[in-house]
Design an enzyme around this catalytic site. Sequence first.
Site, short mmCIF file in Angstrom:
data_model
loop_
_atom_site.label_atom_id
_atom_site.label_comp_id
_atom_site.label_asym_id
_atom_site.label_seq_id
_atom_site.Cartn_x
_atom_site.Cartn_y
_atom_site.Cartn_z
N LYS A 31 11.68 20.25 -28.36
CA LYS A 31 12.10 21.67 -28.32
C LYS A 31 12.42 22.01 -27.16
O LYS A 31 13.72 22.95 -27.02
CB LYS A 31 11.21 22.58 -28.97
CG LYS A 31 9.95 23.00 -28.21
CD LYS A 31 9.01 24.00 -28.82
CE LYS A 31 7.90 24.32 -27.77
NZ LYS A 31 8.15 24.62 -26.58
N THR A 32 11.89 21.83 -26.28
CA THR A 32 12.11 22.34 -24.81
C THR A 32 13.66 21.71 -24.28
O THR A 32 14.34 22.08 -23.72
CB THR A 32 11.13 21.99 -23.66
OG1 THR A 32 10.03 22.46 -24.11
CG2 THR A 32 11.37 22.40 -22.23
N ASP A 215 11.55 30.76 -26.54
CA ASP A 215 10.78 29.67 -26.92
C ASP A 215 9.49 30.31 -27.67
O ASP A 215 9.13 31.29 -27.12
CB ASP A 215 10.44 29.15 -25.56
CG ASP A 215 9.85 27.66 -25.79
OD1 ASP A 215 9.76 27.02 -27.02
OD2 ASP A 215 9.10 27.23 -24.75
N GLU A 216 8.85 29.18 -28.27
CA GLU A 216 7.49 29.80 -28.92
C GLU A 216 7.69 30.80 -29.57
O GLU A 216 6.85 31.99 -29.76
CB GLU A 216 6.26 29.77 -27.68
CG GLU A 216 6.49 28.41 -27.08
CD GLU A 216 5.54 27.28 -27.91
OE1 GLU A 216 5.35 27.49 -29.11
OE2 GLU A 216 5.28 26.34 -27.16
N GLN A 247 2.10 26.42 -35.56
CA GLN A 247 1.57 26.38 -34.31
C GLN A 247 1.13 27.92 -33.72
O GLN A 247 1.04 28.12 -32.56
CB GLN A 247 2.29 25.48 -33.18
CG GLN A 247 2.29 23.95 -33.54
CD GLN A 247 3.36 23.29 -32.44
OE1 GLN A 247 2.69 23.20 -31.42
NE2 GLN A 247 4.41 22.93 -32.98
N ARG A 595 -1.95 16.98 -30.06
CA ARG A 595 -1.79 16.78 -28.66
C ARG A 595 -1.49 15.14 -28.27
O ARG A 595 -1.31 14.83 -27.27
CB ARG A 595 -2.81 17.48 -27.77
CG ARG A 595 -3.05 18.93 -27.88
CD ARG A 595 -1.76 19.76 -27.74
NE ARG A 595 -0.92 19.86 -28.85
CZ ARG A 595 0.29 20.40 -29.05
NH1 ARG A 595 1.00 20.40 -28.01
NH2 ARG A 595 1.06 20.57 -30.08
#
Length: 630
Positions: A31-32, A215-216, A247, A595
């Site tokens: 995504k980044t 973002d997020e 998330q 993770r």
Amino acid sequence: MLLENLNETQRAAALHGEGPCLVLAGPGSGKTRVLTYRAARLLNEGKCAPENLLLVTFTKKAAEEMKERLHALVGDAANIAFVGTFHSFCYSVLRDLNPRLDVVEGYKKKKLFREALAATGLSDLLDLAEVMRKVGLLKNELVTWEDYSENLRREKEKSETELALARVYRKYEELKAAENLVDFDDMLLMAYRAFSEEENLLRYWRNRLRFVMVDEYQDTNRAQFEILKLLVPPPDGNLFVVGDEDQSVYKFRGAHPEYTLDFEKTYPSAEVFALDVNYRSTANIVSLVNAVIEKNRFRRADKPAVRPVNGAGPDVVFVRAKDEIAEAEEAVSEIEKLKADGIPLGEIAVLYRTNVQARPFEEELVAKGIPCVVYGSCGFWDRKEVRDILAYLQLVHDPDSAAGDEAVERVINVPTRYLGRKFLDAARLHASNRKISLYRAVPEVGFGNRKQQKAAREFFELIEGLRRRKLPPAALIRAVIGETGYEDYLRREEGLTEDADSDRLEHLEELKRAASRFDNVGEFLAHAENVRKAVLSKNENGADLDAVRLMTLHRAKGLEFRAVFVVGVTQGKLPHHRSDDEEEERRLFFVGLSRAKEYLYVSHFGKPSEFWEEAVKAVRGGDSTVRSLD
């Protein structure tokens, strides 16, 4: 050329032009990269001048990483575009309106709340921590003290607690305003009000911000959501958001995952992309995290499960331990094997639900000579309440040593005995003149009024009484807490009512458990000091060391490691007994599992939680994959 490194869906999202867009981004899906490449494309193609781009995220670390990546793609233009957190953007807007504003946080903020409670005479009715939490949530929901008071006035039934909260909220705001202070929640609330009430200000920012990227997005609270709607009006504004409701783990901060779920209701013309390729984890890990999160119902129906590009990799290892010590021993044994196989320690993380769970892992790592770093807080043995009780134990064990002098200085006024700096100065001078320890000087010094002298004698007699009893460490800790009133002192410090719970009280219980393995106070103190000195925190530059990372599941969000140990998947711990949202707790479990890049270990001690049972059933082999240490 710029977009050649993206897959088909990533490229399509990065090429999105005008109008709203939602990118659903599962863990490890890049995504980044999509955000930064889209921003770089807009700047490089002249679609947007740097000053007309706003790219916001939720943490300073994420913002710094985003700016670094963008700078690598577009050079100095990244320094002109606004790349930062929601709060930093809103604060910059407010400072332009009032340069005298300053930020209040930490101790000063807590002090103002205490003053507000005292000024309204409500210290005995309301918990300080709960008041701070509720006021923060009200602000994140755009509820001012005036709004809250008016809402209560209209209600036929209101509780004494609600009326009291309204009074404290108002007083706190008055205290801040008198000093031109704003807290972090004010930044959002005040920016929203400024945009809503000042037409010229809103017009300026709407004209300036050609493209807004977030973002997020799943962590957006109501204040942030409403600010975005003002800056980028529905239904067809140039708002580009990236998020994943699976998330969303910050409900306690006011996050609304439904803003991701219902994005098209706000922006009906939105284009939606789903990044469904996981580049981070092995196929075995991806299979498990997909199966775990499928149990949740509060999810978008159109989002596909993420697909792995990596091979199967090692099996996920499940460990059933009889107690937390055995769980830590097994985890550290596996860490030793990973290290021997060439896995850097900095690529290994131990993740837990709450900070108190770190203690046995800190101890076992130190015992095996393996460096470790605690993220987000200090180590267990460095916590104030733990060190306070250990100082009392030091006085019982050996009050006449240099360590005894340090212990006197630490706890002579904890809990409060009105024996402050001047008393200690006089006691030090008396000890020096008489060539005795500071402890022996305390009852002799004769400094201060009769109340202080009486308190000094009582402190000395308390320690002497405990010394005569010759208790083992765990029993001594219970006696110290009981006879000093330390637990009541903590409750007053935290602003807790008698039946309230807190992490600091849990730390005292964990300290008793740690001490129960020792028969000798001196040996226990030596053990505690050895571990305390060996465990670093991230704030002590531990982040630069090749050391095992210890952190909460919340703290791990946005990070990745070659090997991850998700520990304490035990009934009452994960999901946590204080949580009333099982789906958010499962999302937190999902975040922890995802993770891991290559090696994943999931463990519990005592009674397993339903999350443990679900995970075991989800993997190939079921119970046969469980390693039992009973």
